[in-house]
Design a protein around this motif. Structure first.
Motif, short mmCIF file in Angstrom:
data_model
loop_
_atom_site.label_atom_id
_atom_site.label_comp_id
_atom_site.label_asym_id
_atom_site.label_seq_id
_atom_site.Cartn_x
_atom_site.Cartn_y
_atom_site.Cartn_z
N VAL A 7 8.19 3.31 1.46
CA VAL A 7 6.77 3.30 0.59
C VAL A 7 6.85 4.82 -0.34
O VAL A 7 6.28 4.60 -1.10
CB VAL A 7 5.58 3.85 1.88
N THR A 8 8.04 5.64 -0.05
CA THR A 8 8.04 6.74 -0.85
C THR A 8 8.32 6.16 -2.08
O THR A 8 8.10 6.91 -3.00
CB THR A 8 9.18 7.67 -0.28
N ALA A 9 9.27 5.22 -2.35
CA ALA A 9 9.49 4.60 -3.60
C ALA A 9 8.07 4.38 -4.54
O ALA A 9 8.53 4.47 -5.81
CB ALA A 9 10.27 3.41 -3.40
N ILE A 10 7.21 3.94 -4.14
CA ILE A 10 6.03 3.65 -4.92
C ILE A 10 5.59 4.77 -5.63
O ILE A 10 5.47 4.87 -6.90
CB ILE A 10 5.01 3.14 -3.97
N ALA A 47 -0.64 -4.36 8.25
CA ALA A 47 -0.31 -2.86 8.19
C ALA A 47 0.72 -2.27 7.06
O ALA A 47 0.30 -1.21 6.38
CB ALA A 47 0.62 -2.36 9.38
N LEU A 48 1.67 -3.01 6.68
CA LEU A 48 2.73 -2.50 5.44
C LEU A 48 1.89 -2.92 4.34
O LEU A 48 1.97 -1.93 3.38
CB LEU A 48 3.98 -3.56 5.62
N SER A 49 1.07 -3.88 4.10
CA SER A 49 0.31 -4.16 2.93
C SER A 49 -0.80 -3.06 2.72
O SER A 49 -0.87 -2.40 1.65
CB SER A 49 -0.52 -5.43 3.02
N ALA A 91 -2.46 2.15 -0.31
CA ALA A 91 -3.06 3.10 -0.17
C ALA A 91 -2.00 4.06 -1.14
O ALA A 91 -2.32 5.33 -1.65
CB ALA A 91 -3.10 3.54 1.07
N ALA A 92 -0.45 3.77 -0.98
CA ALA A 92 0.36 4.55 -1.59
C ALA A 92 0.42 4.38 -3.21
O ALA A 92 1.15 5.08 -3.79
CB ALA A 92 1.67 4.22 -1.27
N GLU A 148 -9.38 -6.79 3.67
CA GLU A 148 -8.58 -5.32 4.15
C GLU A 148 -8.32 -4.79 2.83
O GLU A 148 -8.67 -3.48 2.94
CB GLU A 148 -7.58 -5.62 4.94
N ILE A 149 -7.62 -5.35 2.11
CA ILE A 149 -6.90 -4.45 1.11
C ILE A 149 -8.14 -4.25 -0.11
O ILE A 149 -8.04 -3.23 -0.97
CB ILE A 149 -5.82 -4.99 0.21
N LYS A 150 -9.19 -5.04 -0.20
CA LYS A 150 -10.21 -4.98 -0.92
C LYS A 150 -11.02 -3.60 -0.80
O LYS A 150 -11.32 -2.91 -1.53
CB LYS A 150 -11.31 -6.06 -0.88
N GLY A 151 -11.03 -3.35 0.69
CA GLY A 151 -11.77 -2.10 0.96
C GLY A 151 -11.21 -0.85 0.53
O GLY A 151 -11.40 -0.05 0.12
#
Length: 338
Positions: free
Chosen positions: A253-256, A283-285, A290-291, A326-329
């Motif tokens: 995730v740090t790479a983002i 969860a990963l999505s 978020a990142a 979920e990701i729309k939120g």
């Protein structure tokens, strides 16, 4: 570039380094300290061969100051690049989810998958007609027949297609079938001849990170594509190899945020190959969006238990639909569209 001379360096050795730097078209600045002399290269230092400089007599070490990648670097292009895929925008303020099966299997499977991808709210579809597999005896994909099935199913739903190119010799075939986005897989990230060839096209390219590649190596691989004139590049983090065996790969995730700082091109994440298990994908999505990721590359199969490859990591249609909600939120909280 900065060249640090050893304390014992002679004037002749210093002059030798200055001469060599000037051969590359750069000017020099010499700073003489109490113990060491430092030579600075002034100009476009990217062409200077660091290993050659380090091998010169009297040199203790040298280091590049300017990044070796130029076209993909944000310092040369401050604004975020937005990739246009048949009118669908990837990057900027828009988050895209590319859904579909790992591999093209049958026409019915692809027709059903396309309907479910569309119904979930995804605007692009993924699917592998050619499959790189660890075992030579595993299913390798349907090949050109798979491209035909994929194109037919996706066109019926108005979905641009994303599929992996493994061999330079198949590029013309991809262009004939009008593949909308060419994916370069993790095993091909440093296939430089392949990168050069897709660089000569103007097709959007998803460049997946090599399973053991550093961010710098990844960026340099993208530079090969950009140097050919193709500036439609999308980075895809898909997890790197680690010592852990519980999950398939370790999602970095740090790479983002690092990539968002270093390059202006969009960054997406493949949570399916990172976790290797369908239950990990949501969860990963969520973490990826978020990142700051610009999108997701998610595996969905109409009937995951019947998938010909990577069945464990494929979502079913309902799970994909729930994931989109979920990701729309998260996108709304971030002030982004999906």
């Amino acid at each position: 570039m900065i060249v640090v001379m050893s304390p014992e360096a002679t004037e002749t050795q210093i002059e030798g380094v200055v001469k060599k730097i000037r051969e590359y078209g750069c000017d020099t600045n010499i700073s003489r300290g109490v113990e060491r002399t430092i030579i600075g290269a002034i100009g476009d230092e990217r062409s200077i061969d660091k290993e050659l400089i380090d091998a010169l007599p009297g040199v203790e070490q040298s280091m590049h100051i300017v990044k070796p990648y130029k076209i993909v670097a944000r310092e040369w292009h401050k604004e975020n690049s937005v990739i246009d895929i048949k009118g669908i925008k990837l990057g900027g303020n828009t988050i895209q989810v590319i859904g579909g099966p790992c591999s093209v299997e049958t026409q019915q499977q692809m027709d059903d998958a396309a309907k479910f991808v569309k119904a979930a709210g995804c605007h692009l579809m993924r699917g592998g007609a050619f499959k790189p597999r660890t075992s030579p005896y595993a299913f390798q994909g349907k090949g050109v027949e798979g491209l035909e099935m994929f194109r037919k199913a996706a066109d019926a739903q108005g979905l641009p297609i994303v599929t992996e190119l493994m061999d330079i010799r198949m590029l013309d075939t991809f262009l004939e079938w009008d593949v909308d986005v060419i994916q370069i897989g993790t095993r091909s990230m440093q296939n430089f001849d392949l990168l050069k060839e897709v660089g000569r096209t103007r097709k959007p390219v998803i460049l997946k990170r090599g399973m053991s590649a550093t961010v710098s190596e990844w960026l340099m691989a993208a530079e090969y594509i950009a140097a050919g004139g193709n500036h439609n590049i999308i980075f895809c983090e898909r997890g790197v190899r680690s010592f852990e065996t519980y999950y398939r790969n370790m999602l970095d995730v740090t790479a983002i945020p690092v990539l968002k700082k270093e390059t202006h091109f969009p960054v997406i994440v493949d949570p399916s190959h990172a976790g290797g298990k369908a239950w990990m994908v949501p969860a990963l999505s969520r973490a990826a969006i978020a990142a700051g990721a610009d999108g997701l590359l998610v595996e969905m199969h109409p009937k995951p238990c019947e998938a010909w490859c990577d069945a464990d990591q494929a979502l079913n249609p309902d799970e994909l639909k729930n994931l989109m909600g979920e990701i729309k939120g998260i996108a709304q909280v971030l002030g982004r569209d999906i």
